[in-house]
Design a protein around this motif. Structure first.
Motif, PDB file in Angstrom:
ATOM      1  N   THR A  72    -101.307 -18.354  10.259  1.00  7.54           N
ATOM      2  CA  THR A  72    -100.555 -18.242  11.503  1.00  7.54           C
ATOM      3  C   THR A  72     -99.121 -17.798  11.218  1.00  7.54           C
ATOM      4  O   THR A  72     -98.594 -16.903  11.876  1.00  7.54           O
ATOM      5  CB  THR A  72    -100.521 -19.600  12.234  1.00  7.54           C
ATOM      6  OG1 THR A  72    -101.856 -20.069  12.360  1.00  7.54           O
ATOM      7  CG2 THR A  72     -99.896 -19.468  13.605  1.00  7.54           C
ATOM      8  N   ARG A  73     -98.522 -18.438  10.217  1.00 10.65           N
ATOM      9  CA  ARG A  73     -97.114 -18.124   9.934  1.00 10.65           C
ATOM     10  C   ARG A  73     -96.929 -16.727   9.342  1.00 10.65           C
ATOM     11  O   ARG A  73     -95.955 -16.049   9.647  1.00 10.65           O
ATOM     12  CB  ARG A  73     -96.538 -19.132   8.940  1.00 10.65           C
ATOM     13  CG  ARG A  73     -96.277 -20.448   9.629  1.00 10.65           C
ATOM     14  CD  ARG A  73     -95.438 -21.357   8.771  1.00 10.65           C
ATOM     15  NE  ARG A  73     -95.553 -22.698   9.310  1.00 10.65           N
ATOM     16  CZ  ARG A  73     -95.174 -23.791   8.660  1.00 10.65           C
ATOM     17  NH1 ARG A  73     -94.677 -23.704   7.444  1.00 10.65           N
ATOM     18  NH2 ARG A  73     -95.320 -24.961   9.216  1.00 10.65           N
ATOM     19  N   THR A  74     -97.830 -16.319   8.500  1.00  9.11           N
ATOM     20  CA  THR A  74     -97.590 -15.074   7.771  1.00  9.11           C
ATOM     21  C   THR A  74     -98.186 -13.860   8.465  1.00  9.11           C
ATOM     22  O   THR A  74     -97.668 -12.752   8.336  1.00  9.11           O
ATOM     23  CB  THR A  74     -98.184 -15.144   6.351  1.00  9.11           C
ATOM     24  OG1 THR A  74     -99.569 -15.485   6.462  1.00  9.11           O
ATOM     25  CG2 THR A  74     -97.474 -16.184   5.506  1.00  9.11           C
ATOM     26  N   LEU A  75     -99.313 -14.036   9.148  1.00  7.26           N
ATOM     27  CA  LEU A  75    -100.021 -12.875   9.688  1.00  7.26           C
ATOM     28  C   LEU A  75    -100.065 -12.889  11.213  1.00  7.26           C
ATOM     29  O   LEU A  75    -100.603 -11.971  11.829  1.00  7.26           O
ATOM     30  CB  LEU A  75    -101.468 -12.839   9.162  1.00  7.26           C
ATOM     31  CG  LEU A  75    -101.636 -12.772   7.645  1.00  7.26           C
ATOM     32  CD1 LEU A  75    -103.106 -12.926   7.274  1.00  7.26           C
ATOM     33  CD2 LEU A  75    -101.098 -11.442   7.112  1.00  7.26           C
ATOM     34  N   ASP A  76     -99.552 -13.961  11.788  1.00  6.64           N
ATOM     35  CA  ASP A  76     -99.599 -14.080  13.233  1.00  6.64           C
ATOM     36  C   ASP A  76    -101.037 -14.059  13.755  1.00  6.64           C
ATOM     37  O   ASP A  76    -101.324 -13.502  14.797  1.00  6.64           O
ATOM     38  CB  ASP A  76     -98.766 -12.962  13.884  1.00  6.64           C
ATOM     39  CG  ASP A  76     -98.433 -13.291  15.322  1.00  6.64           C
ATOM     40  OD1 ASP A  76     -98.472 -14.496  15.677  1.00  6.64           O
ATOM     41  OD2 ASP A  76     -98.159 -12.356  16.101  1.00  6.64           O
ATOM     42  N   MET A  77    -101.928 -14.627  12.975  1.00  9.39           N
ATOM     43  CA  MET A  77    -103.316 -14.788  13.433  1.00  9.39           C
ATOM     44  C   MET A  77    -103.707 -16.232  13.138  1.00  9.39           C
ATOM     45  O   MET A  77    -103.627 -16.665  11.990  1.00  9.39           O
ATOM     46  CB  MET A  77    -104.266 -13.870  12.673  1.00  9.39           C
ATOM     47  CG  MET A  77    -104.205 -12.420  13.079  1.00  9.39           C
ATOM     48  SD  MET A  77    -105.586 -11.480  12.390  1.00  9.39           S
ATOM     49  CE  MET A  77    -104.967 -11.079  10.776  1.00  9.39           C
ATOM     50  N   THR A  78    -104.115 -16.939  14.156  1.00  9.86           N
ATOM     51  CA  THR A  78    -104.589 -18.305  13.930  1.00  9.86           C
ATOM     52  C   THR A  78    -106.098 -18.260  13.792  1.00  9.86           C
ATOM     53  O   THR A  78    -106.796 -17.846  14.719  1.00  9.86           O
ATOM     54  CB  THR A  78    -104.174 -19.211  15.106  1.00  9.86           C
ATOM     55  OG1 THR A  78    -102.747 -19.183  15.184  1.00  9.86           O
ATOM     56  CG2 THR A  78    -104.655 -20.634  14.878  1.00  9.86           C
ATOM     57  N   PRO A  79    -106.596 -18.622  12.629  1.00  7.72           N
ATOM     58  CA  PRO A  79    -108.028 -18.472  12.397  1.00  7.72           C
ATOM     59  C   PRO A  79    -108.861 -19.231  13.429  1.00  7.72           C
ATOM     60  O   PRO A  79    -108.532 -20.363  13.780  1.00  7.72           O
ATOM     61  CB  PRO A  79    -108.222 -19.070  11.007  1.00  7.72           C
ATOM     62  CG  PRO A  79    -106.891 -18.967  10.355  1.00  7.72           C
ATOM     63  CD  PRO A  79    -105.885 -19.131  11.445  1.00  7.72           C
ATOM     64  N   GLU A 137    -102.633  -4.859   1.393  1.00  9.88           N
ATOM     65  CA  GLU A 137    -101.306  -4.835   1.994  1.00  9.88           C
ATOM     66  C   GLU A 137    -101.224  -5.763   3.203  1.00  9.88           C
ATOM     67  O   GLU A 137    -100.301  -6.558   3.351  1.00  9.88           O
ATOM     68  CB  GLU A 137    -100.978  -3.398   2.397  1.00  9.88           C
ATOM     69  CG  GLU A 137     -99.505  -3.223   2.656  1.00  9.88           C
ATOM     70  CD  GLU A 137     -99.196  -1.813   3.121  1.00  9.88           C
ATOM     71  OE1 GLU A 137     -99.723  -0.860   2.512  1.00  9.88           O
ATOM     72  OE2 GLU A 137     -98.440  -1.678   4.094  1.00  9.88           O
ATOM     73  N   TRP A 138    -102.254  -5.679   4.039  1.00  8.52           N
ATOM     74  CA  TRP A 138    -102.321  -6.461   5.269  1.00  8.52           C
ATOM     75  C   TRP A 138    -102.300  -7.963   4.943  1.00  8.52           C
ATOM     76  O   TRP A 138    -101.605  -8.745   5.572  1.00  8.52           O
ATOM     77  CB  TRP A 138    -103.602  -6.044   6.007  1.00  8.52           C
ATOM     78  CG  TRP A 138    -103.849  -6.668   7.335  1.00  8.52           C
ATOM     79  CD1 TRP A 138    -102.946  -7.331   8.122  1.00  8.52           C
ATOM     80  CD2 TRP A 138    -105.094  -6.674   8.044  1.00  8.52           C
ATOM     81  NE1 TRP A 138    -103.568  -7.746   9.282  1.00  8.52           N
ATOM     82  CE2 TRP A 138    -104.876  -7.358   9.260  1.00  8.52           C
ATOM     83  CE3 TRP A 138    -106.361  -6.152   7.775  1.00  8.52           C
ATOM     84  CZ2 TRP A 138    -105.900  -7.553  10.196  1.00  8.52           C
ATOM     85  CZ3 TRP A 138    -107.380  -6.340   8.706  1.00  8.52           C
ATOM     86  CH2 TRP A 138    -107.146  -7.033   9.910  1.00  8.52           C
ATOM     87  N   MET A 139    -103.057  -8.375   3.936  1.00 12.24           N
ATOM     88  CA  MET A 139    -103.228  -9.788   3.638  1.00 12.24           C
ATOM     89  C   MET A 139    -102.192 -10.333   2.647  1.00 12.24           C
ATOM     90  O   MET A 139    -102.178 -11.528   2.375  1.00 12.24           O
ATOM     91  CB  MET A 139    -104.645 -10.024   3.099  1.00 12.24           C
ATOM     92  CG  MET A 139    -105.729  -9.754   4.139  1.00 12.24           C
ATOM     93  SD  MET A 139    -105.608 -10.958   5.496  1.00 12.24           S
ATOM     94  CE  MET A 139    -105.819  -9.897   6.936  1.00 12.24           C
ATOM     95  N   SER A 140    -101.380  -9.430   2.119  1.00 14.15           N
ATOM     96  CA  SER A 140    -100.461  -9.874   1.071  1.00 14.15           C
ATOM     97  C   SER A 140     -99.509 -11.018   1.480  1.00 14.15           C
ATOM     98  O   SER A 140     -99.272 -11.934   0.693  1.00 14.15           O
ATOM     99  CB  SER A 140     -99.728  -8.663   0.500  1.00 14.15           C
ATOM    100  OG  SER A 140     -98.368  -8.794   0.655  1.00 14.15           O
ATOM    101  N   PRO A 141     -98.984 -11.052   2.719  1.00 12.51           N
ATOM    102  CA  PRO A 141     -98.096 -12.171   3.076  1.00 12.51           C
ATOM    103  C   PRO A 141     -98.783 -13.541   2.957  1.00 12.51           C
ATOM    104  O   PRO A 141     -98.162 -14.522   2.569  1.00 12.51           O
ATOM    105  CB  PRO A 141     -97.725 -11.873   4.536  1.00 12.51           C
ATOM    106  CG  PRO A 141     -97.955 -10.415   4.719  1.00 12.51           C
ATOM    107  CD  PRO A 141     -99.073 -10.047   3.807  1.00 12.51           C
ATOM    108  N   LEU A 142    -100.060 -13.582   3.285  1.00 12.53           N
ATOM    109  CA  LEU A 142    -100.795 -14.847   3.199  1.00 12.53           C
ATOM    110  C   LEU A 142    -100.914 -15.316   1.744  1.00 12.53           C
ATOM    111  O   LEU A 142    -100.641 -16.463   1.412  1.00 12.53           O
ATOM    112  CB  LEU A 142    -102.192 -14.676   3.822  1.00 12.53           C
ATOM    113  CG  LEU A 142    -103.150 -15.854   3.633  1.00 12.53           C
ATOM    114  CD1 LEU A 142    -102.633 -17.102   4.338  1.00 12.53           C
ATOM    115  CD2 LEU A 142    -104.547 -15.508   4.147  1.00 12.53           C
TER     116      LEU A 142
END
Ligand code: ADP
Length: 755
Positions: A72-79, A137-142
C-alpha cells in the motif's frame, strides 16, 4: 467453469485443508492491518526480518500483513484478500491459478520479497524481456522497502551488467536469458568470469507455458569451428531420388520417408554397404534424412527465402523474415547445400539444456498462471508441484457461449466473419485468436473487405505488442492475434465499453489443449468486467482431425453448415482430450531422452567445479606426467596451476560437446530404427551410459597429452594446433523440432558473444 469444479473437489481433502488453513492465516493477517499500519517504515521492515528465522517464517499472518502494508505504501495498491492468499500459497511452494487481470504481478512480487526476507535469492521468471524489465521496475519500491535489492536481466545487457543484476535478492529475467547465462557459465575457465549467481527459488510467471508447453525446448550454446563438413555428396545423391519411388511424403507434407529402393539407391551412390548398419551408419543416415527433409519439405519462398546468397528463414507463426534465426545445424547446412549456397559455418553445439532441466536445477519452484488446473498432472509428474486455485476477487461476469461447430472450414469462416461484423456493429471491442499467420491474414482481409478496420498482431517486438493489446479494449476495436498465450499484458476496458458487454473474445478453433483455449478466453472478463467468449470449430480443424481417430461423424449439418447439437460439441471435446493425451505422452517420452543427459551434465558440473576451484588439475597432470612437471618446475606455481586448469577444462568441455553430438546422432538414428522394432529408449540409455563412463577418463588422457606438448610459460598456455576454444559463441532456442513439424522450426539467435 463447471468442468473443473468436480475435478477440483476430487483432488481431495489435502488441498481443502490447505485452503481452509490458508484462509484462516489471511483472515488473521487482515485483522492485524490497522495495528501494523500505525508503525513506521523502518519498524515494519525490521519486524518482517525478525519473523524470518532460519529460512522459515514464524508468524505467517503478521508477515503477510506487513507485506500488505508495504505494498500500500510503496505501490499504492492494497492487496486484495485473494492476492494475499496467492502470496501464502506461493511461499509454500505451489503453482497458483489466478485468472487474468487478478493481479499476479503484485502477488508474485510480494511472494518474491517474502522469500528474499528469508535469505533466499529469487528468480522471478517471465516470458519475455519486456515483462522482466517492466515488472522489476514497477515492483522495485516494494522490494526496496525491506532493504532488499532487485533488478532485471534482459537480452541487451552486457556480461558485467548481468553479473551485477544476478547478485540482487530478487532477479526478474526471461527464462531463456537465465538458461543462456547458465550455459555460458558452464564454459568459464576462471571463477571470476561467472555471471550468474544461482537462484534458490524460481517463481515462474505463466508457469504452465514455461514448465509444460515449452518444457522441452532446448536452449543451445554454439561455438564457431573452422571448416564444415561437406554435405555435397549426400545432397547430390538425395537430389537424384524420385518422389513416389525412392521416397514418399505424407498427406499434409509434414513427414518424408525413404523407401527401401530409395535406401538402396543412396547406398549405391554413396558407395556404402548399408545405411542402417555399421559404425558410422547413424551419422550418414541422419544427414541423408536432413537432405531429404530439405529437399522434399522445405520450400523456397514459403519456408525460407534466398537473399544475397544467404538463406533467410520465414517465421511461420509470424509470417515474416526471421532475422538471426537458424535451423538446427544439420538442416541449415542441408538447405544451403540444396540451394547451392556456401554452407555457412553452422558452428558446433557446445552445450544445451531444456527448460525442464533448467527449472529442475532450482532447489524450489513455485509459479503462477491463469490456467494451471488442466496442467495438474504434468506439474505433479514433472516437478512434484501442487496447484492451488485462488478465488476471483470479483465474480466472473463473462458469458462463455457454447462452441459453434461447423462441418467445414469454409462455412465456419463465413459464420465467423458474419459474427464479427454483427458484434462490431454494436461497438463492442473484439479480440480474435487465430492459430497462425495465414489465418490471421485471411481473416483480416475478409474483414477489411467489409470495411472493418483491423489491427493484426504479429509484431516481433514485445513492447509494441503490449501497446496494441493495451488498446484492444477500446470501443469499436477489432484485434486479430496469433498466439495470445503468455502475452502477459492485460486488456482494460475503455470507458463505456462495459455497457456494451465488455470485450468479446472469438477463437477460430479449439487449441490442442483446453488450457490454451482458456488462456484466450481469460482475456475477457477481468476483475468482474462483463465479457463474451465463443469458439468457432469445424470438423476439418487440426485438433478434430488429429483427435478423432477412426470415429466417423454422421451428423447432418444445417443449411449454413452448422451442427448445433450437444453431441457434436462433446465429440469436439473428446478430440481435444485425445490430442492433449498425445502431447502428454510425447512429453513424457521426450523427457526420458533428455533427463539422462541432464543428469550427466550435473555430474560433469561437479567435476568442472572441482577443476575450477581447486588445484586438482595441476595435481592430476603432474601425477600422470611427472617428467613434464619436473621440466616446468621453474614456473611460478600459480601459472602452472592456471595452465593445467585451462588444459583440463578444455578437454572436458570438448568431450562433452562430442558426447552431445554423438547422442544426437544416436537419437535420430534410433528414432529411424524404431521402425525395425528395437526398443529405442533402452538402446539409447545403454549407449549414453557407456559413452559417458569413458568421457572423464578420455578427457584426462587427452589433457595429459596436451600437457606434454603444449607451450606453457609464465604468461599462459598455448593449447596447440586445433585445440582452441571457439573464438565466438552464440546462443539460440529451438522453438520446435523441424523434423516433425513441416519446417516451421525456426530458431532465434539472441545475441553474439565474443569470449
Ligand atoms: P495478471 O498478471 O494477473 O493478469 P496484473 O498483475 O497485470 O494481472 O494486474 C492487472 C491490473 O490490476 C494491473 O493494472 C494492476 O495495476 C491492477 N491491480 C492488481 N492488484 C491490485 C490491487 N490490489 N489494487 C488495485 N489495483 C490492482
Amino acid at each position: 467453469m463447471g468442468a473443473f469444479d468436480w475435478f477440483w473437489k476430487a483432488l481431495g481433502a489435502q488441498s481443502e485443508r490447505n485452503d481452509t488453513r490458508s484462509k484462516q492465516v489471511v483472515t488473521r493477517a487482515e485483522d492485524l492491518l490497522s495495528e501494523l499500519s500505525a508503525l513506521d517504515d523502518a519498524t515494519l521492515a525490521q519486524r518482517a526480518r525478525a519473523l524470518a528465522v532460519d529460512g522459515e517464517i514464524t508468524d505467517k499472518s503478521e508477515f503477510l500483513a506487513i507485506l500488505s502494508v508495504a505494498a500500500t505504501r510503496t505501490l499504492d495498491m492494497t492487496p486484495f484478500t485473494v492476492q494475499s492468499q496467492a502470496v501464502l500459497r506461493l511461499l509454500e511452494g505451489d503453482v497458483i491459478q489466478m485468472a487474468t487481470g487478478e493481479g499476479k504481478t503484485l502477488a508474485g512480487a510480494m511472494a518474491a520479497t517474502g522469500f528474499a526476507l528469508t535469505g533466499k535469492r529469487v528468480h522471478v521468471i517471465t516470458v519475455n524481456n519486456y515483462l522482466a524489465g517492466r515488472d522489476a521496475e514497477w515492483m522495485s519500491p516494494l522490494v526496496s522497502f525491506f532493504g532488499l535489492s532487485v533488478a532485471a536481466v534482459t537480452e541487451k545487457m552486457s556480461a558485467d551488467e548481468r553479473r551485477e543484476a544476478y547478485l540482487c535478492d530478487v532477479v526478474y529475467a526471461p527464462v531463456n536469458e537465465i538458461g543462456f547465462d547458465l550455459l555460458r557459465d558452464n564454459q568459464i575457465t576462471d571463477r571470476s568470469q561467472q555471471v550468474q549467481a544461482p537462484g534458490d527459488v524460481a517463481l515462474v510467471d505463466e508457469a504452465d507455458s514455461v514448465l509444460v508447453d515449452e518444457a522441452l525446448v532446448p536452449l543451445v550454446l554454439a561455438g564457431s569451428v573452422a571448416g564444415s563438413q561437406s554435405t555435397g555428396e549426400i545432397t547430390a545423391a538425395v537430389g537424384a531420388l524420385k518422389e513416389g519411388r525412392h521416397f514418399t511424403v505424407d498427406g499434409d507434407r509434414r513427414n518424408v520417408f525413404l523407401t527401401d529402393s530409395g535406401a538402396a539407391e543412396i547406398e549405391r551412390r554413396l558407395g556404402i554397404d548399408s545405411l542402417y548398419d555399421g559404425e558410422h551408419a547413424g551419422n550418414v543416415l541422419v544427414r541423408v534424412n536432413l537432405a531429404l527433409h530439405a529437399r522434399a519439405l522445405l520450400i523456397r519462398d514459403i519456408h525460407y527465402i534466398v537473399d544475397d546468397g544467404k538463406l533467410a528463414l520465414i517465421d511461420a507463426s509470424r509470417g515474416r523474415v526471421a532475422d538471426l534465426q537458424r535451423w538446427p545445424d544439420g538442416l541449415q547446412a542441408a538447405v544451403e547445400a540444396k540451394e547451392g549456397l556456401t554452407v555457412s559455418d553452422g558452428g558446433r553445439i557446445l552445450d544445451q539444456i531444456t527448460l525442464q532441466a533448467l527449472m529442475s536445477r532450482y532447489p524450489a519452484i513455485c509459479g503462477m498462471t491463469g490456467t494451471a488446473v488442466e496442467a495438474v498432472n504434468q506439474l505433479r509428474e514433472f516437478y512434484g508441484l501442487r496447484v492451488s486455485v485462488i478465488d476471483r476477487n470479483r465474480e466472473l461476469a463473462r458469458i462463455d457461449e457454447d462452441d459453434l461447430v461447423y462441418a467445414g472450414v469454409a462455412e465456419k469462416n463465413v459464420a465467423l466473419v458474419e459474427r464479427i461484423a454483427a458484434i462490431h456493429e454494436t461497438g463492442q471491442p473484439i479480440l480474435v485468436g487465430t492459430h497462425d499467420v495465414a489465418e490471421s491474414e485471411y481473416l483480416a482481409e475478409a474483414l477489411r473487405a467489409r470495411d472493418i478496420e483491423v489491427a493484426v498482431l504479429n509484431a516481433k517486438n514485445d513492447e509494441e505488442e503490449a501497446g496494441i493489446i493495451a488498446h484492444a479494449g477500446e470501443r469499436g476495436r477489432v484485434t486479430v492475434s496469433t498466439q495470445m498465450a503468455g502475452r502477459g499484458t492485460d486488456i482494460r476496458l475503455a470507458d463505456g465499453v462495459a455497457e456494451l458487454g465488455g470485450l468479446a473474445v472469438l477463437g477460430t478453433s479449439r487449441h490442442r489443449t483446453a488450457r490454451l483455449d482458456n488462456q484466450l478466453r481469460g482475456r475477457a472478463g477481468r476483475q468482474g468486467d462483463p465479457g463474451l467468449s465463443i469458439f468457432f470449430v469445424s470438423l476439418e480443424d487440426d485438433v478434430v482431425v488429429t483427435g478423432r481417430g477412426d470415429i466417423a461423424v454422421s451428423a447432418q449439418p444445417e443449411e449454413d453448415g452448422q451442427i448445433p447439437t450437444r453431441k457434436i460439441r462433446e465429440f469436439v471435446e473428446h478430440c481435444q482430450r485425445v490430442t492433449e493425451g498425445q502431447l502428454l505422452t510425447i512429453h513424457a517420452q521426450t523427457w526420458k531422452y533428455n533427463k539422462l543427459l541432464a543428469d550427466q551434465r550435473i555430474i560433469l558440473d561437479e567435476r568442472r567445479a572441482a577443476l575450477l576451484d581447486t588445484d586438482r588439475a595441476v595435481q592430476e597432470l603432474s601425477a600422470r606426467a611427472p617428467e613434464r612437471a619436473a621440466e616446468l618446475a621453474g614456473l611460478p606455481p600459480e601459472a602452472l596451476a592456471h595452465a593445467a586448469r585451462q588444459i583440463m577444462l578444455f578437454h572436458l568441455d570438448d568431450e562433452w560437446a562430442e558426447h552431445l553430438a554423438l547422442m544426437d546422432d544416436v537419437r535420430e538414428s534410433i528414432h529411424l530404427r524404431a521402425i525395425a522394432k528395437e526398443t529405442p529408449i533402452d538402446e539409447y540409455h545403454r549407449i549414453a551410459v557407456r559413452e559417458f563412463k569413458d568421457l572423464a577418463q578420455r578427457a584426462v588422457d587427452k589433457s595429459v597429452d596436451t600437457f606434454r606438448i603444449a607451450r606453457i610459460t609464465a604468461e599462459g598456455v598455448e593449447l596447440g594446433e586445433g585445440l582452441a576454444r571457439p573464438s565466438a559463441t552464440w546462443t539460440y532456442m529451438v522453438s520446435d523440432n523441424p523434423l516433425s513439424g513441416g519446417g516451421s522450426g525456426a530458431l532465434a539467435t539472441m545475441e553474439s558473444f565474443f569470449s
